[in-house]
Design a protein around this motif. Structure first.
Motif: not given
Length: 179
Positions: A71-72, A144-150, A155-157
């Motif tokens: 998705h990312r 926590e990893f998923r939260s930080q990556v998300n 942040v667009p761009g």
């Protein structure tokens, strides 16, 4: 060294989903991927570079609707391919095309995410800090990893988008320079 033989000819490639078709079949995960597609913009320099890429006509993407990294990152790949003149993207579902998937194993795993340097830094500060023998702490570190990556992808761009584009650009520069 044996040459990699991918079980994909022009007929099978044409049966893959276009980006638009892939998005249309996503169901309840479509909105999240569309939001990421809208955030996955290229800078003018990146657009200029990819507009000058020659010799890339067919691009295969293995994906699954349930994968957060897909998705990312798949929206960004779609944007890059849209910028390459004459390039055509086809998406194949990983689990329905294991013969193709198994040509691209990652240390024996059927991985489909794109790994970027920034995500690796986040990993060293979260997952790699949790004791290997403590499942509760491992689970908390993964959350926590998923939260930080998300948060980075929100942040667009932002930095993860730029790092992913830089990775694709480096791969293309390296591969195209050898021709």
């Amino acid at each position: 060294m044996a040459q990699l033989r991918i079980p994909l000819d022009s007929t099978r490639f044409s049966k893959g989903m276009s980006w638009k078709e892939y998005m249309a079949q996503m169901g309840d995960t479509q909105k999240r991927t569309e939001e990421n597609y809208n955030k996955a913009t290229l800078t003018e320099d990146e657009k200029k570079f990819f507009a000058g890429v020659k010799g890339v006509k067919y691009v295969l993407m293995l994906a699954e609707n349930w994968c957060g990294d897909v998705h990312r990152n798949s929206p960004l790949i779609a944007r890059v391919i849209e910028s390459i003149p004459g390039a055509e993207l086809r998406v194949f579902l990983r689990d329905q095309n294991l013969d193709i998937t198994d040509c691209f194993l990652n240390n024996g795993f059927r991985s489909i995410p794109v790994v970027v340097a920034k995500a690796a830094v986040i990993r060293t500060k979260t997952l790699d800090q949790a004791p290997k023998d403590d499942k509760a702490k491992q689970d908390a570190a993964m959350n926590e990893f998923r939260s930080q990556v998300n948060a980075e992808y929100a942040v667009p761009g932002g930095p993860l988008w730029r790092a992913a584009v830089a990775e694709v650009r480096t791969l293309m520069e390296t591969k195209l320079a050898k021709k």
